[in-house]
Design a protein around this motif. Sequence first.
Motif, PDB file in Angstrom:
ATOM      1  N   THR A  31       0.836  -1.190   0.000  1.00  0.00           N
ATOM      2  CA  THR A  31       0.000   0.000   0.000  1.00  0.00           C
ATOM      3  C   THR A  31       0.875   1.246   0.000  1.00  0.00           C
ATOM      4  O   THR A  31       1.846   1.336   0.747  1.00  0.00           O
ATOM      5  CB  THR A  31      -0.914   0.043   1.225  1.00  0.00           C
ATOM      6  N   CYS A  32       0.540   2.211  -0.830  1.00  0.00           N
ATOM      7  CA  CYS A  32       1.256   3.498  -0.811  1.00  0.00           C
ATOM      8  C   CYS A  32       0.532   4.464   0.107  1.00  0.00           C
ATOM      9  O   CYS A  32       1.093   5.483   0.502  1.00  0.00           O
ATOM     10  CB  CYS A  32       1.379   4.075  -2.211  1.00  0.00           C
ATOM     11  N   GLY A  33      -0.705   4.137   0.434  1.00  0.00           N
ATOM     12  CA  GLY A  33      -1.453   5.008   1.317  1.00  0.00           C
ATOM     13  C   GLY A  33      -2.743   4.340   1.743  1.00  0.00           C
ATOM     14  O   GLY A  33      -3.271   3.481   1.040  1.00  0.00           O
ATOM     15  N   MET A  34      -3.197   4.716   2.923  1.00  0.00           N
ATOM     16  CA  MET A  34      -4.471   4.237   3.421  1.00  0.00           C
ATOM     17  C   MET A  34      -5.184   5.401   4.092  1.00  0.00           C
ATOM     18  O   MET A  34      -4.572   6.407   4.433  1.00  0.00           O
ATOM     19  CB  MET A  34      -4.290   3.090   4.412  1.00  0.00           C
ATOM     20  N   GLY A  35      -6.481   5.227   4.256  1.00  0.00           N
ATOM     21  CA  GLY A  35      -7.222   6.334   4.839  1.00  0.00           C
ATOM     22  C   GLY A  35      -8.517   5.892   5.477  1.00  0.00           C
ATOM     23  O   GLY A  35      -8.946   4.749   5.328  1.00  0.00           O
ATOM     24  N   TYR A  94     -15.386   4.242   6.994  1.00  0.00           N
ATOM     25  CA  TYR A  94     -14.849   3.315   6.020  1.00  0.00           C
ATOM     26  C   TYR A  94     -13.331   3.452   5.949  1.00  0.00           C
ATOM     27  O   TYR A  94     -12.805   4.561   5.975  1.00  0.00           O
ATOM     28  CB  TYR A  94     -15.404   3.611   4.626  1.00  0.00           C
ATOM     29  N   CYS A  95     -12.643   2.336   5.813  1.00  0.00           N
ATOM     30  CA  CYS A  95     -11.215   2.428   5.521  1.00  0.00           C
ATOM     31  C   CYS A  95     -11.021   2.206   4.028  1.00  0.00           C
ATOM     32  O   CYS A  95     -11.838   1.579   3.360  1.00  0.00           O
ATOM     33  CB  CYS A  95     -10.400   1.439   6.346  1.00  0.00           C
ATOM     34  N   ALA A  96      -9.930   2.740   3.534  1.00  0.00           N
ATOM     35  CA  ALA A  96      -9.619   2.656   2.117  1.00  0.00           C
ATOM     36  C   ALA A  96      -8.128   2.435   1.950  1.00  0.00           C
ATOM     37  O   ALA A  96      -7.323   2.870   2.781  1.00  0.00           O
ATOM     38  CB  ALA A  96     -10.058   3.933   1.402  1.00  0.00           C
ATOM     39  N   ALA A  97      -7.774   1.792   0.858  1.00  0.00           N
ATOM     40  CA  ALA A  97      -6.368   1.495   0.601  1.00  0.00           C
ATOM     41  C   ALA A  97      -6.041   1.684  -0.870  1.00  0.00           C
ATOM     42  O   ALA A  97      -6.884   1.447  -1.739  1.00  0.00           O
ATOM     43  CB  ALA A  97      -6.043   0.063   1.026  1.00  0.00           C
ATOM     44  N   GLY A 107      -0.773   9.412  -8.430  1.00  0.00           N
ATOM     45  CA  GLY A 107      -1.192  10.795  -8.274  1.00  0.00           C
ATOM     46  C   GLY A 107      -2.226  11.287  -9.261  1.00  0.00           C
ATOM     47  O   GLY A 107      -2.492  12.489  -9.347  1.00  0.00           O
ATOM     48  N   THR A 108      -2.834  10.365  -9.990  1.00  0.00           N
ATOM     49  CA  THR A 108      -3.786  10.799 -11.015  1.00  0.00           C
ATOM     50  C   THR A 108      -5.229  10.800 -10.532  1.00  0.00           C
ATOM     51  O   THR A 108      -6.126  11.252 -11.233  1.00  0.00           O
ATOM     52  CB  THR A 108      -3.682   9.911 -12.267  1.00  0.00           C
ATOM     53  N   THR A 109      -5.471  10.282  -9.334  1.00  0.00           N
ATOM     54  CA  THR A 109      -6.808  10.288  -8.764  1.00  0.00           C
ATOM     55  C   THR A 109      -6.721  10.333  -7.249  1.00  0.00           C
ATOM     56  O   THR A 109      -5.726   9.904  -6.674  1.00  0.00           O
ATOM     57  CB  THR A 109      -7.622   9.069  -9.195  1.00  0.00           C
ATOM     58  N   ALA A 110      -7.764  10.863  -6.637  1.00  0.00           N
ATOM     59  CA  ALA A 110      -7.830  10.888  -5.176  1.00  0.00           C
ATOM     60  C   ALA A 110      -8.576   9.677  -4.637  1.00  0.00           C
ATOM     61  O   ALA A 110      -8.741   9.532  -3.426  1.00  0.00           O
ATOM     62  CB  ALA A 110      -8.519  12.167  -4.706  1.00  0.00           C
TER      63      ALA A 110
END
Length: 125
Positions: A31-35, A94-97, A107-110
Amino acid sequence: VQLVESGGGSVQAGGSLKLSCVVSGYTFFSTCGMGWYRQAPGKERELVSTISSDGTATYADSVKGRFTISQDHPKDTLYLQMNSLKTEDTAVYYCAAAFYGSAYCSGTTADFGFWGQGTQVTVSS
């Protein structure tokens, strides 16, 4: 890939909850990022907090100083510690990955791309 949240519940204002999100089916290190996002009834989905692979965290202004995001790589788990809860924090969380190679990581979408089923947090006065 599966993201499974837990830890939601009902709490009185001023209380605390800790949400967990377990990632399976894919290496956590991928994962490069989670939220964490949340959506209250009748409202749009709101970004609460993110964390990048290097541990850099961001928070919505509404939760700064009260919420803390963290990750446990050996356990493939993302957390959200929520303190001093307010009634306006009531929502489905909700969690997202996002995984390396995805549009989010480039970097082309959030949009993270992968989402859990959500866990309800209810804060009463």
